[in-house]
Design a protein around this motif. Structure first.
Motif, PDB file in Angstrom:
ATOM      1  N   GLY A 114       0.822  -1.214   0.000  1.00 35.40           N
ATOM      2  CA  GLY A 114       0.000   0.000   0.000  1.00 35.40           C
ATOM      3  C   GLY A 114       0.850   1.255   0.000  1.00 35.40           C
TER       4      GLY A 114
ATOM      5  N   VAL B 132       2.665   1.515  -3.563  1.00 37.52           N
ATOM      6  CA  VAL B 132       1.785   1.980  -4.644  1.00 37.52           C
ATOM      7  C   VAL B 132       1.427   3.451  -4.439  1.00 37.52           C
ATOM      8  CG1 VAL B 132      -0.493   1.675  -5.707  1.00 37.52           C
ATOM      9  CG2 VAL B 132       0.893  -0.320  -5.141  1.00 37.52           C
ATOM     10  N   PHE B 133       1.156   3.837  -3.196  1.00 37.66           N
ATOM     11  CA  PHE B 133       0.842   5.237  -2.899  1.00 37.66           C
ATOM     12  C   PHE B 133       2.024   6.140  -3.245  1.00 37.66           C
ATOM     13  CE2 PHE B 133       0.310   8.789   0.181  1.00 37.66           C
ATOM     14  CZ  PHE B 133      -0.895   9.277  -0.298  1.00 37.66           C
TER      15      PHE B 133
ATOM     16  N   LYS C  87      -6.157   9.094  -3.895  1.00 38.42           N
ATOM     17  CA  LYS C  87      -4.970   8.315  -4.255  1.00 38.42           C
ATOM     18  C   LYS C  87      -4.746   7.177  -3.265  1.00 38.42           C
ATOM     19  CE  LYS C  87      -2.987  12.103  -6.762  1.00 38.42           C
ATOM     20  NZ  LYS C  87      -2.033  13.145  -6.898  1.00 38.42           N
TER      21      LYS C  87
ATOM     22  N   SER D 122      -4.781   3.246  -4.205  1.00 41.99           N
ATOM     23  CA  SER D 122      -3.699   2.354  -3.761  1.00 41.99           C
ATOM     24  C   SER D 122      -4.276   1.125  -3.063  1.00 41.99           C
ATOM     25  CB  SER D 122      -2.761   3.088  -2.805  1.00 41.99           C
ATOM     26  OG  SER D 122      -2.159   4.179  -3.428  1.00 41.99           O
TER      27      SER D 122
END
Length: 158
Positions: free
Chosen positions: A111, A114-115, A130, A134
């Motif tokens: 997480g 991806v963020f 966002k 994510s």
């Protein structure tokens, strides 16, 4: 110019991707009579990395040739080029993702990774949206690995 910093980085990434694909191909057939084998995903990732890296190299070569033709016809003063270190930040993010994957577990480390990637490639606004994107990407990948590939991913709780 065939050798600027961005192109050198892309050439090295392409070479690593080819090596990764060759190694993945040595794992065996990606599909067997029972379905997908453990070799399927590494082969898919290696092939995709080669394709995307090749596309980026072609785009960079076109952009540099377009910039050359514009500078030949432009007689005005040259503007200084703004450096973009996004590719280095991606490498740093991957490094910390690898370090944190096992101790933090799949959900938290993925997480955050991806963020961080979303923030690197977009503007620093709409953070809640966002974060939700994510979470959706990480959740979808978890279901894919768990249900489709049968891979048990590490979790923070054990």
């Amino acid at each position: 110019m065939l050798l600027n910093r961005q192109l050198v980085f892309l050439y090295v990434t392409l070479a690593v991707s080819v090596g990764y694909l060759v190694t993945a191909l040595s794992l065996g057939a990606p599909v067997a009579e029972n379905g997908l084998t453990p070799a399927f995903f590494p082969i898919l990732v290696g092939g995709a990395a080669i394709v995307f890296c090749s596309i980026l190299i072609l785009q960079a070569l076109r952009a540099s040739s377009d910039a050359k033709s514009e500078t030949k016809s432009d007689t005005g003063p040259a503007t200084p080029e703004i450096r973009n270190y996004t590719h280095l930040w991606v490498v740093v993010a991957i490094f910390f993702y690898i370090l944190g994957f096992k101790p933090l577990g799949y959900f938290l480390s993925s997480g955050l990774f991806v963020f961080a990637l979303i923030l690197l490639f977009s503007k620093f606004d709409k953070l809640l949206l966002k974060a939700l994107i994510s979470a959706a990407v990480v959740g979808t990948a978890y279901l894919m690995f768990q249900q489709l590939f049968g891979v048990r991913l590490p979790t923070l709780w054990g």
